[in-house]
Design an enzyme around this catalytic site. Structure first.
Site, mmCIF file in Angstrom:
data_model
loop_
_atom_site.group_PDB
_atom_site.id
_atom_site.type_symbol
_atom_site.label_atom_id
_atom_site.label_comp_id
_atom_site.label_asym_id
_atom_site.label_seq_id
_atom_site.Cartn_x
_atom_site.Cartn_y
_atom_site.Cartn_z
ATOM 1 N N GLY A 56 0.839 -1.186 0.000
ATOM 2 C CA GLY A 56 0.000 0.000 0.000
ATOM 3 C C GLY A 56 0.874 1.236 0.000
ATOM 4 N N CYS A 89 5.402 -5.966 1.334
ATOM 5 C CA CYS A 89 5.760 -4.546 1.297
ATOM 6 C C CYS A 89 5.173 -3.802 2.503
ATOM 7 C CB CYS A 89 5.341 -3.955 -0.042
ATOM 8 S SG CYS A 89 6.175 -2.412 -0.371
ATOM 9 N N TYR A 90 4.166 -2.924 2.297
ATOM 10 C CA TYR A 90 3.576 -2.234 3.456
ATOM 11 C C TYR A 90 3.035 -3.264 4.453
ATOM 12 C CZ TYR A 90 0.146 0.230 6.323
ATOM 13 O OH TYR A 90 -0.585 0.709 7.392
ATOM 14 N N HIS A 177 7.605 -7.190 -4.191
ATOM 15 C CA HIS A 177 6.302 -7.656 -4.684
ATOM 16 C C HIS A 177 6.428 -8.978 -5.446
ATOM 17 C CE1 HIS A 177 3.835 -4.128 -3.658
ATOM 18 N NE2 HIS A 177 4.987 -3.504 -3.735
ATOM 19 N N GLU A 179 4.081 -10.691 -6.567
ATOM 20 C CA GLU A 179 2.965 -10.845 -7.507
ATOM 21 C C GLU A 179 3.239 -10.223 -8.868
ATOM 22 O OE1 GLU A 179 3.108 -8.989 -4.866
ATOM 23 O OE2 GLU A 179 2.068 -7.080 -5.071
ATOM 24 N N ASP A 234 -12.833 -8.062 -24.482
ATOM 25 C CA ASP A 234 -13.679 -8.101 -23.277
ATOM 26 C C ASP A 234 -15.166 -8.079 -23.637
ATOM 27 O OD1 ASP A 234 -11.179 -7.756 -22.127
ATOM 28 O OD2 ASP A 234 -11.410 -5.586 -22.097
ATOM 29 N N LYS A 391 -6.883 -9.368 -18.365
ATOM 30 C CA LYS A 391 -6.978 -9.513 -19.822
ATOM 31 C C LYS A 391 -6.701 -10.944 -20.297
ATOM 32 C CE LYS A 391 -7.452 -6.373 -22.778
ATOM 33 N NZ LYS A 391 -8.725 -5.718 -22.887
#
Ligand code: XMP
Length: 541
Positions: A56, A89-90, A177, A179, A234, A391
């Site tokens: 964050g 992280c945060y 991170h 991810e 989409d 996506k």
């Protein structure tokens, strides 16, 4: 019956929270993203196997910094063991501060971008990863002292703590991170976390289409629905899942060369039963020129008597967010008008997770407002059937639905389209024509040049962005001086559009682009933008 989520992600405001969710889904595990204020209640009533605290933008000492609930430390697994916690992280800094360690705003070490870390000892979380590895950092504060009972698991090459674990092996922290795709072993680290939490795979992509169809069909029963159909992957996927909804394509002058024909083909391929195309070019052009009210138009006409360029400068929408909100306003107005005409009570949109993330709708910072997020349709019910997906997941659904490759491989194109590709000057019909022409020529050249046996340079781009830079520069054409705008060419490579690499085209291709594009009397130069995202974005605005 839907099975219960087995992993809880407490969202502390990171741009990447939904990327964490998506990565776990890719690894076969479903998770739920919780607002920190509501997390305690949810955790009391739902069994979980693991808790992740996201990153964050806040610092732990800020008054308004988001706080995960205390309950996270007392949650037990169905077997009665403490639930493992991973702070990212945060999330890690919050754990350190809460459990008695120290976090400092280290001006000397602000971690943004790629960094190298080294492991300290062997840990389950880093199994099958290298002793030294690349990670992606995005933090201003750093951990300078670990809480009692914790040991470091990794440090950066400059000696900053990059990971930690407690003695029981139940609380983990990562200062980077895992991810994001730029972290070399990020997915492996998250897979290791799932294994140490004993999270079993429970998510099957094939079932997703049925789930969406069942959920939305219930809402549609006995009602008329319209949906915003751009012909992209989409909305074509949404159309193929829900062919009874009325597809509405708005031609506001933002479309590329021959795009309307492609949109019609995709509507047909999706089996959409009714497709309405609204010609709203005049309405959009007026709004994008900042002339959406009668008095502005009258005043502009008066000013133009003195100087047309002064009038244009005075009223033009040049600021990216003002353009986006003008687009949004007209988009909403046109869709509501069509809904009233056909008697629809439901509006469906093909909104994706990144649209919500970047619009700040998931709690993080607002990067840009997306045209389909946060619209007020009044009495009409809004449905966003795929807004939890990324996506590449929608591409998988499109393939599963049997849609043609031109749909599932299609590069994304923003809703406000070419309006976002005219930078620094007013949007006019002439400039739209110019950027549309240049975009088509650049795309043709990139399609013609093969990168390898598999793909052309165009297909190699996850997205090609061709823009018009309105800042005039001097050039020479036919021995004469020219003074005018330039074209910017940008190709990006990305899987999820949350992070991206800028593509460097070979000199031969650049030469050809320059030669072709600068034949236009209105274009002086070609620039190439090879920036990464972040710190840039895919689009220029
Ligand atoms: P950025 O520039 O945010 O783009 O890195 C990420 C992806 O989103 C597309 N994009 C939009 N799509 N409405 C959309 O439907 C929008 O307002 C919008 N803005 C950006 C962009 O083209 C890229 O694929």
């Amino acid at each position: 019956m839907e099975s219960l989520p087995i992993l809880a992600i407490v969202d502390l405001g990171s741009q990447f929270t939904l990327v964490i969710e998506r990565t776990f889904r890719e690894l076969g595990v479903r998770s739920v993203v919780l607002d920190p204020k509501r997390a305690a209640q949810w955790l009391q009533t739902h069994p979980v196997r693991a808790i992740v605290l996201s990153g964050g933008p806040a610092g732990v000492y800020e008054q308004t910094a988001p706080q995960p609930p205390e309950e996270i430390f007392s949650v037990l697994t169905p077997e009665g063991e403490p639930v493992p916690i991973l702070g990212i992280c945060y999330g890690m800094q919050w754990l350190v501060n809460r459990l008695g360690g120290e976090v400092k705003n280290a001006q000397s070490h602000r971690g943004y971008g790629k960094a190298r870390i080294r492991l300290i000892g062997r840990h389950e979380l880093f199994e099958e990863t290298d002793f030294e590895q690349s990670v992606w950092e995005s933090h201003g504060d750093s951990v300078v002292a670990l809480p009692p009972g914790f040991k470091p698991t990794a440090h950066t090459l400059t000696g900053v703590i990059a990971g930690m674990v407690n003695e029981l092996g139940t609380i983990w922290g990562l200062q980077f991170h895992p991810e994001v795709t730029h972290t070399q072993f990020g997915k492996q680290i998250l897979a290791n976390f799932l294994r140490l939490c004993r999270c079993e795979p429970d998510w099957q992509p094939a079932g997703m289409i049925n789930q969406i169809r069942q959920r939305i069909s219930k809402e549609l029963e006995g009602r008329t629905a319209i949906f915003g159909f751009s012909g992209g992957v989409d909305s074509t996927t949404v159309g193929a899942i829900l062919p009874d909804a009325i597809a509405v394509t708005i031609d506001g002058g933002q479309l590329r060369e021959n795009e309307l024909a492609e949109i019609k083909r995709h509507a047909q391929a999706a089996g959409i039963r009714r497709h309405i195309i609204v010609d709203a070019k005049a309405e959009f052009l007026q709004a994008m020129a900042g002339l959406n009210t009668r008095w502005r138009r009258a005043l502009c006409r008066l000013c133009a008597l003195v100087s047309p360029s002064f009038a244009e400068w005075l009223f033009a929408l040049v600021d990216a967010e003002r353009k986006r909100s003008a687009f949004k306003r007209v988009y909403l107005r046109v869709l509501m008008r069509v809904a009233a005409e056909v008697g629809a009570t439901i509006v469906i949109q093909g909104t994706l997770a990144p649209d919500r993330i970047e619009s700040g709708a998931t709690g993080g910072a607002m990067i840009k407002s997306h045209h389909n997020v946060g619209l007020d349709f009044g009495q009409l019910i809004q449905l966003h059937p795929i807004d939890h997906l990324f996506k590449y997941e929608v591409r998988a659904l499109a393939k599963e639905l049997g849609l043609p490759a031109s749909v599932y491989n299609r590069q994304p194109f923003p809703g406000p389209g070419l309006f976002l590709r005219i930078i620094g000057v007013a949007i006019t019909k002439a400039r739209l024509d110019l950027v549309s022409w240049a975009d088509a020529r650049v795309a043709e050249i990139l399609k013609r040049h093969r990168r390898d046996e598999e793909e052309s340079w165009h297909d190699h781009c996850s997205q090609l962005v061709v823009g018009l830079n309105g800042v005039p520069t001097v050039g020479v054409k036919g021995d004469g001086r020219v003074y005018g705008p330039s074209i910017i060419v940008r190709g990006v490579k990305t899987a999820d559009f949350m992070t991206a690499d800028g593509i460097r085209f070979p000199a031969l291709i650049k030469d050809e682009i320059e030669a072709v594009v600068c034949q236009h009397t209105g274009i002086v130069r070609v620039w190439y933008d090879e920036m990464k995202k972040p710190p840039a974005t895919t689009e220029f605005e």
